[in-house]
Design a protein around this motif. Structure first.
Motif, PDB file in Angstrom:
ATOM      1  N   ASN A 169       0.827  -1.215   0.000  1.00  0.00           N
ATOM      2  CA  ASN A 169       0.000   0.000   0.000  1.00  0.00           C
ATOM      3  C   ASN A 169       0.857   1.258   0.000  1.00  0.00           C
ATOM      4  N   GLN A 173       0.715   4.161  -2.844  1.00  0.00           N
ATOM      5  CA  GLN A 173       0.503   5.560  -2.490  1.00  0.00           C
ATOM      6  C   GLN A 173       1.608   6.435  -3.069  1.00  0.00           C
ATOM      7  N   LYS A 181      -6.111  -0.095  -3.241  1.00  0.00           N
ATOM      8  CA  LYS A 181      -5.721  -0.581  -1.921  1.00  0.00           C
ATOM      9  C   LYS A 181      -5.544  -2.091  -1.963  1.00  0.00           C
TER      10      LYS A 181
END
Length: 476
Positions: A169, A173, A181
């Motif tokens: 994750n 990001q 996710k």
């Protein structure tokens, strides 16, 4: 163990069977060995005796108080029985793999290195890797091993630990994929969420492949996001018309009368009298002194909401029938739209960028150029594709048009005389300025977006106010 001891053990077992003595047994334990590989087997109690059922598969090297050391002889499956001090039999099922499987296991171990939580082991004629990976690098190492040694020889049963999912994750990001996710279910990673385009989907797959990870892709493409596109047509027109001077006629015509006799004597002897008279036209002139100014403003602000990756159309106006006929007399009717028209196809990515393919038009009828009862059109239209940040405004088109003209009317010779010549001439000045700009502002919205809630309340309030106006009132 020498042959004498082995024959003694077998004789004891045969003697026990002959006497019909029932020996209680414990649950069978299973182990795997390679040819030439040895291992220690530990028992829960002191060993009285030990033997193997198939000496061709495995042999007992030595035994000690609570166990023994066995070695694989050749490929196959057999059992080693331990008779304990309490009379129970402790059974161990031994699977011995061929020499190449044992070498493969050692090669896999050497390739993986000391990886915590991951355990390669032999299973029949293959090697399996089991456990839970702590990091994405550990799991990627396992995937590389499977690719290197082949799926037929090496099987991967390694799962993920929460720490590895957290790392995935973070990587997503950092790459700007905020709507994606990774979730852990039963030791397997599932990618969930929505992305704006297939390009972003390829980006996700590229990241996963670079990390040599095995995941389940449950991503949806081009769905889940609503895009509001607002287009503003702003046009300002300024006209000026100045007329000043003496407007004289284009021609001067004199008037008079001519009377005379023409000696034409007919047979009867009478005379004929003709009278010729020119038309009477009076000379007239006008003194013009007019200053005329005009201002106009056009503002159209269509707004349209569309799902990311979809298409939408907006139209407020009307349609004009246009008849076209062929030389053979066949006629068809085509309806042309006019008013405020808008077509768009937006795509929103996870970084807040919106790519919009936009067609917008503001048009009106122009009867000054009508032909056969069909009017012309005054249009302002734009067709473009832009990429911009959510909530920002961009001028996608603009126009500045400045037009000027001057005309002078005067009598030859007299109009050229300095100062006095102004009495024999007139001037007309025309000025026109047009400024046009087209703005576009895209936004990502949802039913709870402040703009949506504010717009709903505003129109409900306006509807209630107009509803009261169209009802009967005492002081209408």
């Amino acid at each position: 163990m020498n042959g004498t001891v082995l024959r003694s053990i077998i004789s004891l077992q045969v003697f026990a069977l002959v006497l019909g003595v029932a020996t209680p047994a414990l649950a069978i334990k299973k182990i795997s060995l390679g040819v030439g590989q040895s291992t220690n087997i530990t028992t829960p109690r002191k060993v009285v005796q030990v033997h193997t059922l198939n000496p061709r598969v495995t042999d007992i090297v030595r035994y000690f108080a609570k166990g023994a050391t066995i070695v694989g002889i050749s490929g196959g499956v057999t059992e080693v029985h331990f008779t304990l001090s309490n009379g129970k039999v402790y059974k161990v099922r031994v699977t011995v793999s061929k020499q190449q499987v044992s070498e493969l296991l050692q090669a896999v171990k050497d390739f993986l290195g000391p990886v915590e939580g991951i355990f390669p082991r032999m299973f029949g004629n293959m090697v399996i890797i089991d456990g839970r990976a702590l990091t994405t690098q550990d799991y990627g190492r396992v995937i590389k091993a499977v690719k290197l040694f082949g799926k037929k020889k090496l099987k991967n049963f390694v799962g993920y630990r929460p720490s590895a999912v957290t790392e995935i994750n973070k990587i997503l990001q950092t790459a700007g994929l905020t709507t994606v996710k990774a979730n852990l279910y039963g030791g397997m990673v599932y990618l969930e969420g929505a992305i704006g385009s297939k390009t972003e989907q390829k980006k996700v797959h590229k990241l996963i492949n670079n990390m040599d990870l095995k995941v389940v892709d449950l991503l949806t493409v081009g769905k889940g996001r609503q895009v509001l596109v607002e287009v503003k047509f702003i046009e300002m027109v300024q006209n000026a018309d100045i007329k000043f001077g003496l407007q004289l006629p284009a021609a001067i015509t004199a008037s008079g009368e001519i009377t005379g006799q023409i000696g034409i004597v007919p047979a009867a002897g009478h005379s004929v009298q003709l009278s010729l008279k020119t038309p009477e036209t009076s000379m007239s002139a006008q003194f013009k002194m007019m200053f005329k100014r005009g201002f106009a403003r056009t503002l159209a602000k269509p707004k349209l909401v569309c799902g990311s990756g979809g298409k939408a159309k907006f139209m407020v106006g009307g349609e004009v029938p246009i008849v076209s006929c062929t030389p053979l007399g066949a006629c068809t009717v085509e309806f042309k739209e006019y008013g405020v028209l808008m077509k768009m196809s937006p795509i929103a990515d996870s970084r807040g960028n919106i790519t919009t393919t936009l067609e917008a038009e503001v048009s009106e009828l122009d009867w000054s150029v009508a032909s056969n009862g069909i009017p012309g059109f005054i249009s302002r239209k734009v067709k473009t594709t832009v990429t911009m940040r959510e909530g920002s405004t961009l001028v996608i088109s603009g126009l500045y048009h400045n037009k000027g003209s001057k005309s002078v009317n005067k009598i030859p010779i007299l109009g050229h005389i300095p100062i006095l010549g102004e009495l024999f001439k007139s001037r007309e000045f025309q000025r026109g300025k047009t400024q046009l700009a087209i703005f576009v502002t895209p936004r990502i919205i949802n039913p709870q977006h402040p703009w949506v809630r504010r717009t709903i309340k505003t129109f409900e309030r306006r509807y209630d106010r107009f509803k009261k106006k169209i009802e009967w009132e005492l002081f209408d």
